[in-house]
Design a protein around this motif. Structure first.
Motif, PDB file in Angstrom:
ATOM      1  N   ALA A 297      -0.815   3.385  66.513  1.00  0.00           N
ATOM      2  CA  ALA A 297      -1.266   2.055  66.093  1.00  0.00           C
ATOM      3  C   ALA A 297      -1.370   2.038  64.578  1.00  0.00           C
ATOM      4  O   ALA A 297      -1.624   3.063  63.938  1.00  0.00           O
ATOM      5  CB  ALA A 297      -2.601   1.696  66.731  1.00  0.00           C
ATOM      6  N   ALA A 298      -1.160   0.858  64.010  1.00  0.00           N
ATOM      7  CA  ALA A 298      -1.262   0.711  62.557  1.00  0.00           C
ATOM      8  C   ALA A 298      -1.677  -0.709  62.225  1.00  0.00           C
ATOM      9  O   ALA A 298      -1.433  -1.639  62.999  1.00  0.00           O
ATOM     10  CB  ALA A 298       0.064   1.045  61.874  1.00  0.00           C
ATOM     11  N   LEU A 299      -2.309  -0.855  61.075  1.00  0.00           N
ATOM     12  CA  LEU A 299      -2.649  -2.178  60.538  1.00  0.00           C
ATOM     13  C   LEU A 299      -2.064  -2.263  59.141  1.00  0.00           C
ATOM     14  O   LEU A 299      -2.423  -1.481  58.259  1.00  0.00           O
ATOM     15  CB  LEU A 299      -4.168  -2.380  60.510  1.00  0.00           C
ATOM     16  N   GLY A 300      -1.151  -3.186  58.943  1.00  0.00           N
ATOM     17  CA  GLY A 300      -0.542  -3.377  57.632  1.00  0.00           C
ATOM     18  C   GLY A 300      -1.160  -4.567  56.926  1.00  0.00           C
ATOM     19  O   GLY A 300      -1.202  -5.673  57.473  1.00  0.00           O
ATOM     20  N   VAL A 301      -1.673  -4.343  55.719  1.00  0.00           N
ATOM     21  CA  VAL A 301      -2.272  -5.418  54.920  1.00  0.00           C
ATOM     22  C   VAL A 301      -1.182  -6.031  54.044  1.00  0.00           C
ATOM     23  O   VAL A 301      -0.498  -5.316  53.305  1.00  0.00           O
ATOM     24  CB  VAL A 301      -3.426  -4.887  54.050  1.00  0.00           C
ATOM     25  N   ILE A 302      -1.014  -7.333  54.141  1.00  0.00           N
ATOM     26  CA  ILE A 302       0.025  -8.016  53.364  1.00  0.00           C
ATOM     27  C   ILE A 302      -0.445  -8.192  51.920  1.00  0.00           C
ATOM     28  O   ILE A 302      -1.582  -8.601  51.673  1.00  0.00           O
ATOM     29  CB  ILE A 302       0.358  -9.378  53.991  1.00  0.00           C
ATOM     30  N   GLY A 303       0.431  -7.869  50.970  1.00  0.00           N
ATOM     31  CA  GLY A 303       0.087  -7.929  49.554  1.00  0.00           C
ATOM     32  C   GLY A 303       0.012  -9.349  49.026  1.00  0.00           C
ATOM     33  O   GLY A 303       0.314 -10.314  49.730  1.00  0.00           O
ATOM     34  N   PRO A 304      -0.378  -9.491  47.739  1.00  0.00           N
ATOM     35  CA  PRO A 304      -0.528 -10.824  47.136  1.00  0.00           C
ATOM     36  C   PRO A 304       0.752 -11.648  47.141  1.00  0.00           C
ATOM     37  O   PRO A 304       0.693 -12.879  47.171  1.00  0.00           O
ATOM     38  CB  PRO A 304      -0.962 -10.504  45.696  1.00  0.00           C
ATOM     39  N   ASP A 305       1.925 -10.978  47.112  1.00  0.00           N
ATOM     40  CA  ASP A 305       3.186 -11.739  47.073  1.00  0.00           C
ATOM     41  C   ASP A 305       3.555 -12.331  48.430  1.00  0.00           C
ATOM     42  O   ASP A 305       4.465 -13.152  48.532  1.00  0.00           O
ATOM     43  CB  ASP A 305       4.324 -10.863  46.558  1.00  0.00           C
ATOM     44  N   GLY A 306       2.858 -11.903  49.496  1.00  0.00           N
ATOM     45  CA  GLY A 306       3.113 -12.444  50.831  1.00  0.00           C
ATOM     46  C   GLY A 306       4.377 -11.935  51.473  1.00  0.00           C
ATOM     47  O   GLY A 306       4.762 -12.395  52.562  1.00  0.00           O
ATOM     48  N   ARG A 307       5.049 -10.963  50.856  1.00  0.00           N
ATOM     49  CA  ARG A 307       6.323 -10.467  51.386  1.00  0.00           C
ATOM     50  C   ARG A 307       6.304  -8.986  51.725  1.00  0.00           C
ATOM     51  O   ARG A 307       7.135  -8.519  52.483  1.00  0.00           O
ATOM     52  CB  ARG A 307       7.449 -10.726  50.377  1.00  0.00           C
ATOM     53  N   ARG A 308       5.361  -8.250  51.132  1.00  0.00           N
ATOM     54  CA  ARG A 308       5.331  -6.808  51.351  1.00  0.00           C
ATOM     55  C   ARG A 308       3.938  -6.352  51.746  1.00  0.00           C
ATOM     56  O   ARG A 308       2.948  -7.056  51.530  1.00  0.00           O
ATOM     57  CB  ARG A 308       5.778  -6.073  50.085  1.00  0.00           C
ATOM     58  N   LEU A 309       3.879  -5.151  52.293  1.00  0.00           N
ATOM     59  CA  LEU A 309       2.597  -4.567  52.679  1.00  0.00           C
ATOM     60  C   LEU A 309       2.003  -3.830  51.480  1.00  0.00           C
ATOM     61  O   LEU A 309       2.694  -3.068  50.807  1.00  0.00           O
ATOM     62  CB  LEU A 309       2.779  -3.588  53.841  1.00  0.00           C
ATOM     63  N   SER A 310       0.726  -4.069  51.232  1.00  0.00           N
ATOM     64  CA  SER A 310       0.055  -3.393  50.118  1.00  0.00           C
ATOM     65  C   SER A 310      -0.794  -2.225  50.588  1.00  0.00           C
ATOM     66  O   SER A 310      -1.211  -1.395  49.778  1.00  0.00           O
ATOM     67  CB  SER A 310      -0.822  -4.391  49.356  1.00  0.00           C
ATOM     68  N   ALA A 311      -1.101  -2.148  51.888  1.00  0.00           N
ATOM     69  CA  ALA A 311      -1.887  -1.032  52.438  1.00  0.00           C
ATOM     70  C   ALA A 311      -1.489  -0.853  53.892  1.00  0.00           C
ATOM     71  O   ALA A 311      -1.046  -1.794  54.562  1.00  0.00           O
ATOM     72  CB  ALA A 311      -3.384  -1.311  52.298  1.00  0.00           C
ATOM     73  N   PHE A 312      -1.664   0.378  54.394  1.00  0.00           N
ATOM     74  CA  PHE A 312      -1.225   0.712  55.749  1.00  0.00           C
ATOM     75  C   PHE A 312      -2.220   1.703  56.340  1.00  0.00           C
ATOM     76  O   PHE A 312      -2.414   2.803  55.813  1.00  0.00           O
ATOM     77  CB  PHE A 312       0.181   1.317  55.691  1.00  0.00           C
ATOM     78  N   HIS A 313      -2.872   1.307  57.439  1.00  0.00           N
ATOM     79  CA  HIS A 313      -3.867   2.155  58.106  1.00  0.00           C
ATOM     80  C   HIS A 313      -3.317   2.568  59.465  1.00  0.00           C
ATOM     81  O   HIS A 313      -2.921   1.711  60.265  1.00  0.00           O
ATOM     82  CB  HIS A 313      -5.184   1.405  58.272  1.00  0.00           C
ATOM     83  N   THR A 314      -3.290   3.862  59.750  1.00  0.00           N
ATOM     84  CA  THR A 314      -2.623   4.362  60.952  1.00  0.00           C
ATOM     85  C   THR A 314      -3.582   5.139  61.845  1.00  0.00           C
ATOM     86  O   THR A 314      -4.590   5.682  61.397  1.00  0.00           O
ATOM     87  CB  THR A 314      -1.445   5.275  60.578  1.00  0.00           C
ATOM     88  N   VAL A 315      -3.212   5.200  63.133  1.00  0.00           N
ATOM     89  CA  VAL A 315      -3.888   6.033  64.130  1.00  0.00           C
ATOM     90  C   VAL A 315      -2.809   6.691  64.972  1.00  0.00           C
ATOM     91  O   VAL A 315      -1.818   6.046  65.339  1.00  0.00           O
ATOM     92  CB  VAL A 315      -4.820   5.179  65.030  1.00  0.00           C
ATOM     93  N   GLY A 316      -2.981   7.984  65.264  1.00  0.00           N
ATOM     94  CA  GLY A 316      -2.029   8.699  66.105  1.00  0.00           C
ATOM     95  C   GLY A 316      -1.072   9.588  65.347  1.00  0.00           C
ATOM     96  O   GLY A 316      -0.386  10.420  65.945  1.00  0.00           O
ATOM     97  N   VAL A 317      -0.991   9.416  64.045  1.00  0.00           N
ATOM     98  CA  VAL A 317      -0.102  10.239  63.214  1.00  0.00           C
ATOM     99  C   VAL A 317      -0.974  11.118  62.317  1.00  0.00           C
ATOM    100  O   VAL A 317      -1.879  10.614  61.640  1.00  0.00           O
ATOM    101  CB  VAL A 317       0.837   9.363  62.352  1.00  0.00           C
ATOM    102  N   SER A 318      -0.719  12.411  62.338  1.00  0.00           N
ATOM    103  CA  SER A 318      -1.538  13.339  61.558  1.00  0.00           C
ATOM    104  C   SER A 318      -1.207  13.263  60.074  1.00  0.00           C
ATOM    105  O   SER A 318      -0.157  12.730  59.686  1.00  0.00           O
ATOM    106  CB  SER A 318      -1.324  14.778  62.053  1.00  0.00           C
ATOM    107  N   ASP A 319      -2.109  13.809  59.257  1.00  0.00           N
ATOM    108  CA  ASP A 319      -1.880  13.832  57.802  1.00  0.00           C
ATOM    109  C   ASP A 319      -0.630  14.629  57.450  1.00  0.00           C
ATOM    110  O   ASP A 319       0.103  14.277  56.515  1.00  0.00           O
ATOM    111  CB  ASP A 319      -3.101  14.436  57.085  1.00  0.00           C
ATOM    112  N   GLU A 320      -0.369  15.708  58.222  1.00  0.00           N
ATOM    113  CA  GLU A 320       0.826  16.515  57.956  1.00  0.00           C
ATOM    114  C   GLU A 320       2.097  15.714  58.240  1.00  0.00           C
ATOM    115  O   GLU A 320       3.070  15.764  57.481  1.00  0.00           O
ATOM    116  CB  GLU A 320       0.813  17.784  58.822  1.00  0.00           C
ATOM    117  N   GLN A 321       2.074  14.949  59.343  1.00  0.00           N
ATOM    118  CA  GLN A 321       3.238  14.127  59.656  1.00  0.00           C
ATOM    119  C   GLN A 321       3.456  13.045  58.599  1.00  0.00           C
ATOM    120  O   GLN A 321       4.586  12.773  58.189  1.00  0.00           O
ATOM    121  CB  GLN A 321       3.048  13.468  61.034  1.00  0.00           C
TER     122      GLN A 321
END
Length: 572
Positions: A73-97
């Motif tokens: 699962a992931a949550l992507g925060v849309i940036g100020p330009d409204g076209r790209r993601l400015s932040a990405f929060h994930t679950v299920g993927v390790s830091d090494e991956q």
């Protein structure tokens, strides 16, 4: 007969078993629905309790994955330009991956499809969608997909991405319904967390403003206060670098007075032009100027290199009143961090405005104190002239008249010497009065401004603008005679580079620690040939020797020439 009788008995029994099985299935479904509703309510309550925005976003991702039984699962925060993601929060993927996969996605492919069309999207196979173009290396395999937008006050804040439903099953309509319900609760939770964060941010800005105002009003040194402005602004905005630049009089350039944080030494003392730096543009436009990636921004000179590892940046003028800005604050975050949002920039502008007001009040107070000192000096000078000199002059005249009546030769000589001493004392007092009424060096440009002017005049001849750095109290610790020599040597050094070096880069450093004055000019040219003319270098060396110093030549790594002219801060 017996077999048909048995069949009639068995048929109702089979129908009863089917009914019982159907009833059990419906009971299980109802129990599952009840459990799922219960889980959804728990998730909503859990998400709603969070006031820290980052923690709230992470809780939303975890709750979404648990509700629909998704492996990733992931949550992507849309940036100020409204076209790209400015932040990405994930679950299920390790830091090494994550480290092996590389940078977080910006919103291309399926992720971008949800940004462009913020509606629920359910896929049996990601690769079959036209917008899909595969995964980066080391990315875990993903097939099933469910994405829903998260809205905050009718504005799409970001998207929830869920992949790989456990057990190999497909995401169904019930999963979509549950996720949409969670998204609504998430929007409320995010809004509450943002409001709470903004209120805390305003409180921190107010405290910082109060601290700076108190520091200025209590008579703290300007450099100390500028350092406080940079530190507090950097801390509150979580910036890796904070710098303050002030205008240099009669030069059309800014000097970076304060720099704290990452690679601060590379920024401190730099002289920046108005047209090729974020700080210069913010000052000349009297408005904030931002950059998504300061290391790749065409508006910033590449030399000297000073933004390695830094990404988003913003420059805000200190004050924008009728008199214009008083300086500029630059803040830069590490590469990969979110860009500066409007909710961060607006309080920063107010903070800079308050800092400018406090600086102006402190300057007015300093001016008033200076006026009081000057008035006191005028009073002392007037009293010395009207009282002390007149009385001394009268005493001298009396002694001179009395000397004619002294017959003893030795006594007469003593009286004459006393009259001469009084005359000399009067001259000393008059000289003191003149010094009290005259401000030394009034109207003359300082060494910093003169050096910047020389570099600016040399730029058209060189074909490029040299970088300039200044360290120490050059205008107060360097006497005028030494400053004159230093400016002449700088001009000669830049002229030599233009004539002989064939360079496309030059770095100038002027520094003093109160004991020594040092001028260093480095270029990346062809170096000094063995059979070349040395008259210019001889002149520079003679100037250094005349002041008790030395001239040194060297070759930096990569080629070119480094000229170092070093003399004592006071003439021997």
């Amino acid at each position: 007969m017996g077999s048909s009788e048995e069949a009639r008995v068995r048929l109702p029994q089979l129908r009863l078993d089917e009914l019982l099985e159907e009833l059990q299935a419906r009971l299980d479904a109802a129990r599952g629905t009840r459990d799922r509703v219960h889980s959804l309510l728990e998730a909503v309550l859990s998400v709603g309790r969070e006031l820290d925005l980052e923690q709230a976003l992470h809780s939303i991702v975890e709750a979404a994955a648990a509700l629909v039984d998704a492996e990733y699962a992931a949550l992507g925060v849309i940036g100020p330009d409204g076209r790209r993601l400015s932040a990405f929060h994930t679950v299920g993927v390790s830091d090494e991956q994550i480290a092996r996969i590389g940078p977080y996605p910006e919103g291309h492919g399926i992720l971008g499809e949800l940004i462009r069309h913020p509606e629920p999207l359910r896929l049996a196979k990601i690769c079959e969608h036209p917008a899909s173009y595969g995964f980066p290396a080391h990315h875990p395999p993903m097939n099933t997909f469910l994405g829903v937008p998260i809205r905050v006050r009718d504005h799409v804040f970001g998207n929830l991405y869920l992949t790989e439903k456990r057990g190999g099953a497909q995401f169904d309509e019930e999963d979509v319904s549950v996720t949409l319900t969670l998204a609504v609760a998430a929007g409320v939770a995010i809004d509450n967390a943002r409001l709470y964060e903004e209120s805390r941010l305003r409180e921190r800005w107010l405290r910082a403003n109060a601290e700076i105002t108190h520091s200025l009003m209590s008579g703290s040194d300007r450099t100390e206060v500028l350092g406080l402005i940079a530190e507090r602004a950097g801390e509150i905005t979580q910036s890796a670098l904070a710098a303050v630049a002030l205008p240099m009089e009669d030069t059309g350039a800014l000097a970076v007075e304060i720099a704290v944080g990452m690679d601060a030494e590379a920024h401190r003392g730099l002289v920046l032009p108005m047209d090729s730096s974020l700080m210069g543009l913010a000052f000349s436009r009297a408005s904030s100027v931002s950059s998504a990636d300061v290391g790749q921004d065409d508006r910033i000179s590449l030399e000297p290199p000073r933004f390695d590892g830094l990404g988003p940046a913003v420059a805000v003028p200190i004050g924008t009143g009728s008199a214009g800005p008083r300086g500029v604050v630059l803040l830069a975050r590490k590469s990969g961090r979110p860009a500066f949002s409007a909710t961060e920039t607006e309080p920063l502008k107010a903070f800079a405005g308050q800092a400018a007001l406090a600086m102006e009040l402190a300057e007015r107070r300093a001016d008033a104190e200076e006026v009081a000192v000057l008035k006191d000096r005028d009073r002392i000078a007037r009293d010395l002239h009207d009282l002390a000199i007149q009385r001394l002059f009268a005493t001298g005249m009396t002694l001179q008249s009395a000397g004619r009546f002294i017959e003893h030769e030795e006594a007469a000589e003593r009286v004459v010497r006393a009259v001469d001493d009084l005359d000399e004392t009067i001259k000393i007092i008059r000289s003191t009065i003149f010094g009290l009424r005259t401000r030394e060096g009034a109207g003359e440009a300082g060494l910093r401004a003169r050096a910047v002017r020389v570099v600016g005049e040399a730029a058209p001849v060189l074909g490029f603008a040299p970088s300039v750095r200044m360290e120490g109290l050059l205008d107060t610790d360097v006497p005028k005679e030494i400053a004159d020599h230093m400016v002449a040597v700088l001009s000669e050094a830049l002229t030599n580079i233009a004539r002989h070096a064939h360079a496309d880069r030059a770095d100038v450093l002027l520094a003093t620690d109160g004991r020594q004055v040092r001028l260093s000019v480095t270029d990346n040219g062809t170096g000094i040939p063995d059979d070349g003319r040395r008259s210019g270098l001889r002149n520079m060396a003679e100037r250094a020797e005349q002041l008790g110093g030395r001239l040194e030549l060297g070759s930096p790594q990569g080629g070119g020439t480094t000229l170092t002219w070093c003399v004592p801060a006071r003439k021997p």
